[in-house]
Design an enzyme around this catalytic site. Structure first.
Site: not given
Length: 336
Positions: A278, A203, A222, A224
């Protein structure tokens, strides 16, 4: 339907001291209010190729994964030149005209996240992140769809392939150490996550300058969905970690790899490792970029706590489910 890209919004907002209301976070999220100022978090640093015996490396990674869910890797064996080439190719893609970038747009209603895009998941309170992105799979070869790999700049494919070739041994070593650290054989954690069928998803995050970085976020708080996320940022600070109920900026180390423990390793380890919460902040003057690679299980693979880690005193803390179902629930804010 034409999608509004943040790069275009940023261009329009450049000479104003305001941003559209749907980018203004609620007060309990605004960086100016919620960030601890004057302290930069020095997260654990792992010297991958030197300075450790095997036992010391295992101990360092295990402690970082259990307490922090995050660490930075130096002396990792990926030449600075390859990281620079990766960053240059990504930056040049985002500097193309809007029309050139839209060629790679994620198809509407696509099940995969691959492609150029802006919105990734269901937005809480309709608020938007100050970021555009490009997703595409980079490993294994059987999973790659080159229609999402930019042909311009011409160096893009070679830069990505060279970087991933050097990244894979880093990931394998981290999996081995994380596995041994919780009492498993060295190969077991990776095997439970899909082994050689694990998918590496690249990404690129592009956070254009924002007139009100005190009010906006690039990516909201969020964890991961991946097993591990291995990331290189550019030199513009912006990663924040939630530690001891506070948000802190993370110290930037040039050409270090930032490693996040993702949800799947937390699940496989039955909570011995913790996925890191994070978020990303933005900058008023300069574009911030980052290149995370998400190591994801195959979609149909079922993941739950590894059997060896379960007994009467340690019952399973997580459900076993297919990775694709986990992703669907997470992106749509549904209970797991």
């Amino acid at each position: 339907m034409e999608v509004e890209r943040v790069q275009a919004v940023a261009t329009l907002s450049k000479f104003m001291d305001t941003i559209p209301a749907d980018y203004v976070r609620s007060e309990n999220e605004q960086p100016a209010i919620t960030t601890v100022r004057g302290k930069v978090l020095e997260v654990p640093v792992i010297d991958l190729l030197g300075g450790y015996t095997e036992d010391e490396g295992v101990a360092a990674v295990t402690a970082a994964g259990g307490e922090w869910g995050l660490f930075q890797v130096v002396n990792h064996g990926i030449p600075d030149e390859l990281i620079g080439n990766l960053q240059r190719a990504g930056r040049e893609f985002f500097e193309l005209s809007p029309a050139e970038k839209e060629v790679y747009a994620r198809p509407v209603d696509a099940k995969s996240v691959e492609g150029y895009g802006t919105k990734l998941q269901k937005e809480v309170e309709g608020k938007k992140g100050w970021v555009d992105h490009l997703f595409h799979k980079v490993w294994p070869p059987s999973a790659i769809n080159y229609k999402f790999w930019p042909k311009n700049p011409p160096s893009y494919r070679e830069a990505n392939e060279a970087y991933i070739e050097k990244l894979r041994p880093v990931a394998d070593k981290l999996f081995k150490w994380l596995s041994i650290g919780i009492g498993l054989e060295g190969h077991e954690m990776k095997a439970a996550a899909g082994g050689d069928e694990m998918i590496y998803m690249m990404k690129i995050n592009y956070y254009p300058p924002c007139p009100r970085p005190d009010l906006a976020l690039g990516v909201v708080a969020h964890t991961d969905m991946s097993t591990l996320t291995i990331l290189v940022p550019n030199e513009v600070a912006g990663l924040q970690v939630f530690k001891d109920d506070r948000w802190y900026d993370v110290k930037y180390i040039p050409n270090a790899l930032i490693v996040h423990i993702g949800d799947q390793i937390e699940i496989l380890s039955n909570g011995k490792y913790k996925a890191v919460l994070h978020r990303s902040t933005v900058n008023k003057e300069i574009t911030r970029m980052s290149w995370p690679v998400f190591l994801e299980p195959p979609p149909e693979l079922e993941l739950g706590p590894i059997t060896k880690l379960i007994d009467d005193e340690n019952p399973p803390k997580y459900k076993t489910k297919k990775f694709k179902d986990y992703v669907y629930c997470k992106l749509n804010k549904l209970p797991q």
